[in-house]
Design an enzyme around this catalytic site. Structure first.
Site, PDB file in Angstrom:
ATOM      1  N   ALA A 127       0.773  -1.240   0.000  1.00  0.00           N
ATOM      2  CA  ALA A 127       0.000   0.000   0.000  1.00  0.00           C
ATOM      3  C   ALA A 127       0.806   1.293   0.000  1.00  0.00           C
ATOM      4  O   ALA A 127       0.318   2.312  -0.488  1.00  0.00           O
ATOM      5  CB  ALA A 127      -0.949   0.005   1.200  1.00  0.00           C
ATOM      6  N   GLY A 130       0.596   5.227  -0.298  1.00  0.00           N
ATOM      7  CA  GLY A 130      -0.806   5.458   0.004  1.00  0.00           C
ATOM      8  C   GLY A 130      -1.649   6.007  -1.124  1.00  0.00           C
ATOM      9  O   GLY A 130      -2.844   6.251  -0.936  1.00  0.00           O
ATOM     10  N   SER A 131      -1.078   6.200  -2.299  1.00  0.00           N
ATOM     11  CA  SER A 131      -1.851   6.795  -3.390  1.00  0.00           C
ATOM     12  C   SER A 131      -3.066   5.949  -3.740  1.00  0.00           C
ATOM     13  O   SER A 131      -4.178   6.476  -3.897  1.00  0.00           O
ATOM     14  CB  SER A 131      -0.967   6.989  -4.625  1.00  0.00           C
ATOM     15  OG  SER A 131      -0.396   5.769  -5.048  1.00  0.00           O
ATOM     16  N   GLU A 150       1.741  -2.997   4.285  1.00  0.00           N
ATOM     17  CA  GLU A 150       3.032  -2.551   3.760  1.00  0.00           C
ATOM     18  C   GLU A 150       4.143  -3.349   4.428  1.00  0.00           C
ATOM     19  O   GLU A 150       4.237  -3.384   5.652  1.00  0.00           O
ATOM     20  CB  GLU A 150       3.234  -1.055   3.991  1.00  0.00           C
ATOM     21  CG  GLU A 150       4.582  -0.528   3.544  1.00  0.00           C
ATOM     22  CD  GLU A 150       4.928  -0.908   2.112  1.00  0.00           C
ATOM     23  OE1 GLU A 150       6.077  -1.336   1.878  1.00  0.00           O
ATOM     24  OE2 GLU A 150       4.050  -0.783   1.221  1.00  0.00           O
ATOM     25  N   ASP A 177       4.789  -9.478   5.273  1.00  0.00           N
ATOM     26  CA  ASP A 177       5.034  -9.987   3.934  1.00  0.00           C
ATOM     27  C   ASP A 177       3.670 -10.357   3.348  1.00  0.00           C
ATOM     28  O   ASP A 177       2.890 -11.079   3.972  1.00  0.00           O
ATOM     29  CB  ASP A 177       5.942 -11.225   4.033  1.00  0.00           C
ATOM     30  CG  ASP A 177       6.352 -11.770   2.681  1.00  0.00           C
ATOM     31  OD1 ASP A 177       5.487 -11.879   1.792  1.00  0.00           O
ATOM     32  OD2 ASP A 177       7.538 -12.124   2.507  1.00  0.00           O
ATOM     33  N   ASP A 195      -0.675  -4.390  -6.278  1.00  0.00           N
ATOM     34  CA  ASP A 195       0.263  -3.592  -7.070  1.00  0.00           C
ATOM     35  C   ASP A 195       1.647  -4.085  -6.667  1.00  0.00           C
ATOM     36  O   ASP A 195       2.256  -3.577  -5.730  1.00  0.00           O
ATOM     37  CB  ASP A 195       0.074  -2.106  -6.778  1.00  0.00           C
ATOM     38  CG  ASP A 195       0.902  -1.227  -7.695  1.00  0.00           C
ATOM     39  OD1 ASP A 195       0.900  -1.485  -8.913  1.00  0.00           O
ATOM     40  OD2 ASP A 195       1.559  -0.297  -7.196  1.00  0.00           O
ATOM     41  N   CYS A 248       4.489  -1.511 -12.211  1.00  0.00           N
ATOM     42  CA  CYS A 248       5.004  -0.359 -12.962  1.00  0.00           C
ATOM     43  C   CYS A 248       6.213  -0.797 -13.772  1.00  0.00           C
ATOM     44  O   CYS A 248       7.188  -0.063 -13.910  1.00  0.00           O
ATOM     45  CB  CYS A 248       5.342   0.811 -12.037  1.00  0.00           C
ATOM     46  SG  CYS A 248       6.579   0.441 -10.776  1.00  0.00           S
TER      47      CYS A 248
END
EC number: 2.1.1.178
Length: 480
Positions: A127, A130-131, A150, A177, A195, A248
């Site tokens: 996370a 935080g976006s 996280e 984890d 993500d 990404c």
């Protein structure tokens, strides 16, 4: 090692890109895009202000705002005063009215909510900062429950700070984890965003040296971890739920091949939900499977990959964890005590609905989302909801994060500061207003947004802004 301007693009990396890039895209355009500076972008926080109201508020500033096609709250931003005033020091950012977020990173959450339904229980597996958690919370309208995890301890604090600034109260933070959740919380979530940690091949426009130590071997090692993470996330997803997997990065091993691995592992329990109709123009990045493989030249943004999946059936559970979570250190407030807290909070302008419940730990009073209760005792949370108050001399000392989250805009008990007074507030200094409010404890506001709670001492307002948030240097100076 090939150098293109200031950007480092290893030859082996370019070979991988040639293989990954669809026939309709040109390598020269890819290299040119990697050398261009990344466009700044923001997302309006609709928990604080509507998009229309925000646009009207910033219109006098001369900001050039171009809509992000996949996020109605997102805009690319150009500012004439960018060198004089950092975007993070504007009044709107400090009060949580917008989040500085790269445009392509808004895609995964858009995909998660693509069917128009609002899930009640959501997990954001990786996370920080935080976006995406804050984007999810806004789309959930602060309802339901979000588990924001996280793994990096140093990033949990930043994650909480951003959640607090945005006025969010439906989040529980964990520090694990991400591979533990499939066993610890089997089939508990309606929607999950993974993500995933990745090789970061898409962020070279933000970091020209991001690929200096790139190697095909590292991609394969990361992909192995990603498969373990997506397997765990899939086990934590309830049947009928939605899983969005994103990175990404741009290579197929970490993207298409990771999703194909999950499809092959559970062929009777997972289906791909095409992202073809996610937004006008999505077809430019659409793969034959229905994923979005966003190369930077397509939309002039960071490189990204997004896949949307549905769990169609239960799968065999993972072995139950053997660890002990420990006793939960909070107890729910009894009815009479809760009524006293609610009445006292209303006197200073703090209110909440029945989806938040009052709990106590020692002298601390907290508000937890109702939807959090089923998770108690299953995993250890770093913190949940918001700390409302501390019991103090038979009264209550209201906490900053509660004021920011609960006071709301245009609070009738708020005391509006001038721009100069608001700057003093953010610098941690007491404020000396021309007129003094009647109440001893008063919510101070600017642009009708709550900044915190001040205590009247004679003709000054004593500052209670948290020391760790105090800002120095140039602050907002735009017209108001």
């Amino acid at each position: 090692m090939a150098q293109f301007g200031s950007v480092c693009l290893p030859e082996a990396f370019l070979d991988v890109m040639r293989e990954a890039m669809p026939a309709g895209l040109a390598m020269d355009d890819f290299i040119a895009a990697c050398q261009r500076p990344l466009r700044r972008s923001i997302r309006v926080n609709t928990l604080k202000i509507s998009v229309d109201a925000f646009l009207a508020q910033v219109a006098p500033y001369g900001w050039q705002l171009t809509p992000v096609p996949w996020c109605p709250e997102g805009f690319w931003i150009e500012r004439d005063d960018e060198d004089a005033l950092p975007l993070g020091s504007t009044a709107e950012h400090l009060s949580g009215q917008f989040y500085i977020q790269e445009a392509s990173s808004m895609l995964p959450v858009a995909a998660l909510f693509a069917d128009g339904n609002t899930p009640a229980r959501v997990m954001d597996v990786a996370a920080a900062p935080g976006s995406k958690t804050t984007q999810i919370a806004a789309l959930m309208q602060n309802q339901g429950f979000i588990l924001a995890n996280e793994y990096s301890a140093s990033r949990v604090k930043v994650l909480h700070a951003n959640i607090s600034r945005c006025g969010i109260h439906n989040v529980g933070l964990t520090h694990f984890d991400g591979r533990v959740f499939g066993a610890a919380l089997p089939e508990q979530f309606d929607a999950i965003l993974l993500d995933a940690p990745c090789s970061g091949e898409g962020v070279v426009r933000k970091d020209p040296d991001a690929l200096r130590n790139w190697s095909p071997q590292s991609d394969q090692e990361i992909a192995a971890t990603q498969r373990e993470l997506i397997d765990s996330a899939f086990h934590a997803l309830a049947p009928g739920g939605t899983l969005v997997y994103s990175t990404c990065t741009l290579n197929r091993e970490e993207n298409q091949e990771t999703v194909r691995w999950l499809l092959a592992r559970y062929p009777q329990a997972v289906e791909v939900l095409s992202l073809e109709a996610l937004f006008p123009g999505a077809d430019a990045a659409l793969t034959e499977e229905g994923f979005l493989h966003v190369f930077p030249q397509i939309y002039d943004c960071e490189g990204f990959f997004v896949a949307r999946l549905r769990k169609t059936a239960s799968v065999e559970p993972l072995p139950a964890p053997t660890y002990k979570v420990g006793a939960f250190p909070f107890t729910p407030l009894k009815t009479r005590e809760a009524q006293a807290v609610i009445a006292a909070a209303r006197k200073v302008g703090l209110e909440w609905d029945e989806t938040l419940e009052l709990w106590q730990r020692d002298k601390e009073i907290w508000l937890f989302p109702q939807a959090f209760t089923p998770f108690i005792g299953k995993v250890r949370f770093s913190r949940t909801g918001i700390r409302l108050a501390e019991i103090h001399n038979k009264g209550y000392r209201w906490q900053h994060e509660a004021v920011v989250a609960l006071a709301g805009s245009d609070n009738p008990l708020g005391f509006e500061l001038s721009a100069e007074e608001a700057q003093e507030w953010y610098r941690g200094r007491d404020v000396w207003p021309q007129t003094v409010p009647d109440a001893d404890d008063v919510i101070v506001t600017f642009q009708h947004q709550p900044l915190g709670l001040a205590k009247k001492v004679g003709s000054r307002l004593k500052n209670s802004y948290p020391r760790e948030l105090v800002r120095d240097g140039v602050l907002f100076s735009a017209p108001v």
